[in-house]
Write a protein that holds these residues in place. Structure first.
Motif, PDB file in Angstrom:
ATOM      1  N   GLY A  32       2.127 -45.522 -13.515  1.00 16.92           N
ATOM      2  CA  GLY A  32       2.444 -44.251 -12.893  1.00 16.92           C
ATOM      3  C   GLY A  32       3.937 -43.996 -12.892  1.00 16.92           C
ATOM      4  O   GLY A  32       4.397 -42.877 -13.133  1.00 16.92           O
ATOM      5  N   SER A  33       4.714 -45.039 -12.650  1.00 18.70           N
ATOM      6  CA  SER A  33       6.166 -44.897 -12.662  1.00 18.70           C
ATOM      7  C   SER A  33       6.652 -44.487 -14.044  1.00 18.70           C
ATOM      8  O   SER A  33       7.515 -43.617 -14.184  1.00 18.70           O
ATOM      9  N   ALA A  34       6.092 -45.120 -15.091  1.00 14.32           N
ATOM     10  CA  ALA A  34       6.504 -44.799 -16.458  1.00 14.32           C
ATOM     11  C   ALA A  34       6.140 -43.359 -16.815  1.00 14.32           C
ATOM     12  O   ALA A  34       6.915 -42.649 -17.457  1.00 14.32           O
ATOM     13  N   VAL A  35       4.956 -42.913 -16.393  1.00 11.26           N
ATOM     14  CA  VAL A  35       4.519 -41.556 -16.696  1.00 11.26           C
ATOM     15  C   VAL A  35       5.436 -40.532 -16.045  1.00 11.26           C
ATOM     16  O   VAL A  35       5.952 -39.616 -16.711  1.00 11.26           O
ATOM     17  N   PHE A  36       5.662 -40.680 -14.757  1.00  6.56           N
ATOM     18  CA  PHE A  36       6.490 -39.697 -14.063  1.00  6.56           C
ATOM     19  C   PHE A  36       7.939 -39.762 -14.515  1.00  6.56           C
ATOM     20  O   PHE A  36       8.633 -38.738 -14.577  1.00  6.56           O
ATOM     21  N   GLY A  37       8.411 -40.963 -14.856  1.00 12.14           N
ATOM     22  CA  GLY A  37       9.773 -41.070 -15.367  1.00 12.14           C
ATOM     23  C   GLY A  37       9.928 -40.333 -16.685  1.00 12.14           C
ATOM     24  O   GLY A  37      10.915 -39.611 -16.899  1.00 12.14           O
ATOM     25  N   ALA A  38       8.951 -40.490 -17.580  1.00 18.02           N
ATOM     26  CA  ALA A  38       9.015 -39.811 -18.870  1.00 18.02           C
ATOM     27  C   ALA A  38       8.884 -38.301 -18.715  1.00 18.02           C
ATOM     28  O   ALA A  38       9.590 -37.535 -19.382  1.00 18.02           O
ATOM     29  N   LEU A  39       7.976 -37.865 -17.836  1.00 22.36           N
ATOM     30  CA  LEU A  39       7.825 -36.422 -17.624  1.00 22.36           C
ATOM     31  C   LEU A  39       9.072 -35.816 -17.020  1.00 22.36           C
ATOM     32  O   LEU A  39       9.445 -34.677 -17.330  1.00 22.36           O
ATOM     33  N   THR A  40       9.746 -36.582 -16.168  1.00 24.26           N
ATOM     34  CA  THR A  40      11.012 -36.111 -15.596  1.00 24.26           C
ATOM     35  C   THR A  40      12.046 -35.898 -16.695  1.00 24.26           C
ATOM     36  O   THR A  40      12.793 -34.905 -16.684  1.00 24.26           O
ATOM     37  N   VAL A  91      11.437 -35.087 -19.785  1.00 23.16           N
ATOM     38  CA  VAL A  91      11.080 -33.875 -20.520  1.00 23.16           C
ATOM     39  C   VAL A  91      11.474 -32.637 -19.729  1.00 23.16           C
ATOM     40  O   VAL A  91      12.021 -31.669 -20.286  1.00 23.16           O
ATOM     41  N   VAL A  92      11.219 -32.640 -18.420  1.00 22.11           N
ATOM     42  CA  VAL A  92      11.593 -31.496 -17.580  1.00 22.11           C
ATOM     43  C   VAL A  92      13.104 -31.267 -17.619  1.00 22.11           C
ATOM     44  O   VAL A  92      13.570 -30.121 -17.701  1.00 22.11           O
ATOM     45  N   GLU A  93      13.864 -32.358 -17.583  1.00 19.29           N
ATOM     46  CA  GLU A  93      15.317 -32.221 -17.656  1.00 19.29           C
ATOM     47  C   GLU A  93      15.755 -31.632 -18.988  1.00 19.29           C
ATOM     48  O   GLU A  93      16.690 -30.829 -19.054  1.00 19.29           O
ATOM     49  N   GLN A  94      15.062 -32.030 -20.075  1.00 23.97           N
ATOM     50  CA  GLN A  94      15.340 -31.426 -21.380  1.00 23.97           C
ATOM     51  C   GLN A  94      15.095 -29.929 -21.344  1.00 23.97           C
ATOM     52  O   GLN A  94      15.902 -29.129 -21.832  1.00 23.97           O
ATOM     53  N   LEU A  95      13.960 -29.544 -20.777  1.00 22.07           N
ATOM     54  CA  LEU A  95      13.608 -28.125 -20.724  1.00 22.07           C
ATOM     55  C   LEU A  95      14.582 -27.346 -19.856  1.00 22.07           C
ATOM     56  O   LEU A  95      14.985 -26.229 -20.194  1.00 22.07           O
ATOM     57  N   LEU A  97      10.069 -29.971 -30.667  1.00 25.88           N
ATOM     58  CA  LEU A  97       9.188 -31.042 -31.093  1.00 25.88           C
ATOM     59  C   LEU A  97       9.516 -32.362 -30.393  1.00 25.88           C
ATOM     60  O   LEU A  97       8.628 -33.176 -30.146  1.00 25.88           O
ATOM     61  N   ALA A  98      10.790 -32.582 -30.060  1.00 26.13           N
ATOM     62  CA  ALA A  98      11.159 -33.825 -29.379  1.00 26.13           C
ATOM     63  C   ALA A  98      10.474 -33.930 -28.020  1.00 26.13           C
ATOM     64  O   ALA A  98       9.955 -34.994 -27.644  1.00 26.13           O
ATOM     65  N   ALA A  99      10.459 -32.840 -27.257  1.00 26.30           N
ATOM     66  CA  ALA A  99       9.789 -32.847 -25.957  1.00 26.30           C
ATOM     67  C   ALA A  99       8.284 -32.945 -26.120  1.00 26.30           C
ATOM     68  O   ALA A  99       7.602 -33.629 -25.345  1.00 26.30           O
ATOM     69  N   LEU A 100       7.750 -32.272 -27.132  1.00 26.10           N
ATOM     70  CA  LEU A 100       6.316 -32.354 -27.391  1.00 26.10           C
ATOM     71  C   LEU A 100       5.924 -33.795 -27.729  1.00 26.10           C
ATOM     72  O   LEU A 100       4.929 -34.317 -27.230  1.00 26.10           O
ATOM     73  N   GLN A 101       6.731 -34.446 -28.579  1.00 29.57           N
ATOM     74  CA  GLN A 101       6.447 -35.832 -28.952  1.00 29.57           C
ATOM     75  C   GLN A 101       6.490 -36.750 -27.729  1.00 29.57           C
ATOM     76  O   GLN A 101       5.648 -37.625 -27.572  1.00 29.57           O
ATOM     77  N   ARG A 102       7.460 -36.534 -26.854  1.00 33.01           N
ATOM     78  CA  ARG A 102       7.566 -37.368 -25.656  1.00 33.01           C
ATOM     79  C   ARG A 102       6.321 -37.198 -24.781  1.00 33.01           C
ATOM     80  O   ARG A 102       5.825 -38.163 -24.185  1.00 33.01           O
ATOM     81  N   THR A 103       5.807 -35.981 -24.694  1.00 32.48           N
ATOM     82  CA  THR A 103       4.605 -35.721 -23.908  1.00 32.48           C
ATOM     83  C   THR A 103       3.397 -36.421 -24.510  1.00 32.48           C
ATOM     84  O   THR A 103       2.550 -36.966 -23.796  1.00 32.48           O
ATOM     85  N   VAL A 104       3.303 -36.417 -25.835  1.00 34.84           N
ATOM     86  CA  VAL A 104       2.214 -37.122 -26.509  1.00 34.84           C
ATOM     87  C   VAL A 104       2.327 -38.622 -26.262  1.00 34.84           C
ATOM     88  O   VAL A 104       1.318 -39.310 -26.030  1.00 34.84           O
ATOM     89  N   ASP A 105       3.551 -39.158 -26.292  1.00 37.97           N
ATOM     90  CA  ASP A 105       3.745 -40.576 -25.968  1.00 37.97           C
ATOM     91  C   ASP A 105       3.205 -40.893 -24.565  1.00 37.97           C
ATOM     92  O   ASP A 105       2.523 -41.906 -24.352  1.00 37.97           O
ATOM     93  N   ALA A 137      -2.106 -31.150 -20.958  1.00 30.76           N
ATOM     94  CA  ALA A 137      -2.359 -29.953 -21.763  1.00 30.76           C
ATOM     95  C   ALA A 137      -1.685 -28.740 -21.123  1.00 30.76           C
ATOM     96  O   ALA A 137      -1.092 -27.898 -21.821  1.00 30.76           O
ATOM     97  N   SER A 138      -1.734 -28.651 -19.793  1.00 30.94           N
ATOM     98  CA  SER A 138      -1.051 -27.556 -19.099  1.00 30.94           C
ATOM     99  C   SER A 138       0.459 -27.669 -19.249  1.00 30.94           C
ATOM    100  O   SER A 138       1.173 -26.658 -19.379  1.00 30.94           O
ATOM    101  N   PHE A 139       0.964 -28.907 -19.237  1.00 27.96           N
ATOM    102  CA  PHE A 139       2.398 -29.128 -19.402  1.00 27.96           C
ATOM    103  C   PHE A 139       2.848 -28.705 -20.808  1.00 27.96           C
ATOM    104  O   PHE A 139       3.926 -28.115 -20.982  1.00 27.96           O
TER     105      PHE A 139
END
Length: 496
Positions: free
Chosen positions: A10-18, A20-24, A31-39, A156-158
């Motif tokens: 859970g920590s890894a998931v929320f850290g990675a999503l954070t 991506v949000v900072e990128q946005l 594509l970089a943010a999309l790839q990170r979300t797929v990871d 998918a919503s993200f």
């Protein structure tokens, strides 16, 4: 009950999503943010692999991968196929099914790699379907738990949010345009009576749902995975395909108006190729005139040098003409099956290396295995494919930085890679690089010449052999180009 999964997930998931949000928030993404979300989706859903298919102007394309699905990068996906339409149009938003039910969409390739179960969710932005994210599991009999389904639905919503922001997405400049759930579609029962008839079907055929539903299927019905063409009473030709609906005796039928022939882009063709054709012709003419007018006054060394340059430029001109003719020819992906046969990829690549220029061979580090399973395709075209990939690598590698050629195999494909340590490729360019006439815009890179047809031609050649090709940034700098072709001994090697 205490969740048995370690909290670090859970920590890894929320850290990675954070991240991506900072990128946005910083105005980036793409594509970089999309790839990170797929990871992230692999960890969040407990899957072993993940992929995102973006709907494009002609068909879908796998544009981001992770884990056990990394081999699928660049693969073309048949969006109008009735199996995919059936999966996307019926059931809940998050769908789960055995990979074997995907049939012609690549179910055999998934099964052979030990990926027996798929969970998928469609991604939409502003009411328009833009793609689908899927994750894979090794167990055929298992089922995703509510948390895993909720996680994929959230991701998918993200992704929908990322496409809605429009920062570098869609990956295709003119896509997504095809929505596999929006085209003409029908569902028929075992007695071939229509059970479902969507609005697009009513519009194309001028048959309302009230008239069609309950009546016999009104057109020819194809068998297996063939496509049937039929001329309706109004004169319009339609293309029809059908497939069994997973877990049902019903059949999904997709059909569409036969597409018009694409524009040949004649003006753009002339504008971009004029200079490229004139350059080798001018050199050939200059050296030929010199030989004719001054043969007696030239020594043996000068004559040999002139003849060498004429030969070199003639070969360049021949390759350029071949590229141009292929680029403006028929855009279909059909092949003459007589040209496709088993062949030794290692032997073929070694022969193709011998066809490269001396400069290219000096910079190429060949690291091929002693042998590989035979692949199925057109052996002669591999010379062109390798030459284009090595040329492209050298074009964007200052002072011809070393280029590596490697190869390998998995249960369904035989592959080779051309990897360089050049300037690299930005994520948002990895798909656009395959477009016809596309060039990087920076002036220093444009000085390398070319008309933007090399990678377009490579993808065209490879996909005609039921394979696929992809580009990706190389870890540590540079670019990796990967070509995958079907193994000759694999089931369903004629499908891609």
């Amino acid at each position: 009950m205490v969740d048995a999964r370690p909290p670090v997930e859970g920590s890894a998931v929320f850290g990675a999503l954070t991240e991506v949000v900072e990128q946005l928030n910083a105005g980036d993404g793409g594509l970089a943010a999309l790839q990170r979300t797929v990871d992230v989706s692999v960890v969040a859903t407990g899957a072993t692999g993940a992929a995102f298919i973006e709907y494009a102007h002609d068909n879908g394309r796998v544009v981001a991968v992770a884990g056990d699905l990394d081999w699928a990068l660049g693969r073309r996906v048949d969006l109008p196929h009735p199996t995919l339409r059936g999966l996307l149009q019926y059931g809940s938003r998050v769908r789960e099914f055995p990979s074997s039910l995907m049939g012609a969409l690549g179910g055999h390739q998934l099964d052979s790699r030990g990926l027996h179960r798929i969970m998928a969710a469609e991604v939409s932005a502003s009411g328009t379907a833009v793609g689908v994210i899927g994750v894979s599991y090794p167990d055929a009999e298992g089922a995703a738990d509510p948390d895993q389904r909720a996680a994929l639905g959230f991701l998918a919503s993200f992704l929908s949010l990322q496409y809605g922001l429009g920062r570098g997405l869609p990956v295709y400049r003119d896509g997504p345009a095809i929505d596999p759930a929006a085209g003409p579609f029908a569902l028929i029962d075992a007695e071939q009576r229509v059970r479902s008839w969507n609005p697009a079907a009513a519009l194309l055929t001028a048959r309302s749902a009230e008239t069609a539903i309950g009546a016999p299927w009104p057109f020819p019905l194809p068998v297996a995975d063939e496509t049937v063409e039929h001329r309706m009473a109004c004169g319009t030709w339609i293309e029809i395909r059908a497939a069994r609906v997973p877990g049902s005796t019903d059949r999904a039928v997709s059909f569409q108006a036969r597409p018009e022939q694409p524009s040949d882009g004649r003006d753009l063709f002339i504008a971009l190729t004029g200079h490229e054709l004139r350059t080798p012709i001018t050199v050939i003419r200059g050296y030929t005139d010199t030989l004719v007018d001054h043969w007696e006054s030239l020594d043996e060394g000068a004559r040999r040098e002139a003849i060498f340059v004429v030969g070199q430029r003639t070969r360049e001109l021949s390759r350029l003409v071949d590229r141009l003719l292929n680029a403006v020819g028929d855009d279909g992906t059909g092949v003459d099956s007589a040209t496709l046969m088993p062949f030794d990829l290692v032997e073929t690549l070694m022969a193709a290396v011998g066809e490269l220029s001396a400069e290219q061979r000096r910079s190429l580090k060949v690291m091929l295995p002693p042998s590989l399973p035979k692949t199925h395709g057109d052996r002669t075209s591999l010379v062109t494919v390798l030459a284009e990939l090595v040329t492209n690598a050298g074009k964007y590698s200052p002072n011809w930085v070393e280029v590596e050629l490697t190869a390998g195999a998995d249960p369904q494909t035989v592959w080779f890679r051309v990897a360089d340590r050049g300037t690299g490729i930005r994520p948002e360019h990895v798909e656009r690089a395959f477009e016809r006439f596309w060039q990087l815009e920076t002036g220093d890179q444009r000085t390398g010449g070319g008309v933007g047809l090399g990678l377009y031609l490579v993808r065209r050649i490879v996909e005609r052999q039921h394979g696929w090709v992809s580009l990706r940034p190389r870890r540590g700098g540079g670019t990796v180009a990967e070509v995958r072709l079907p193994r000759a001994d694999a089931d369903g090697h004629g499908e891609a």
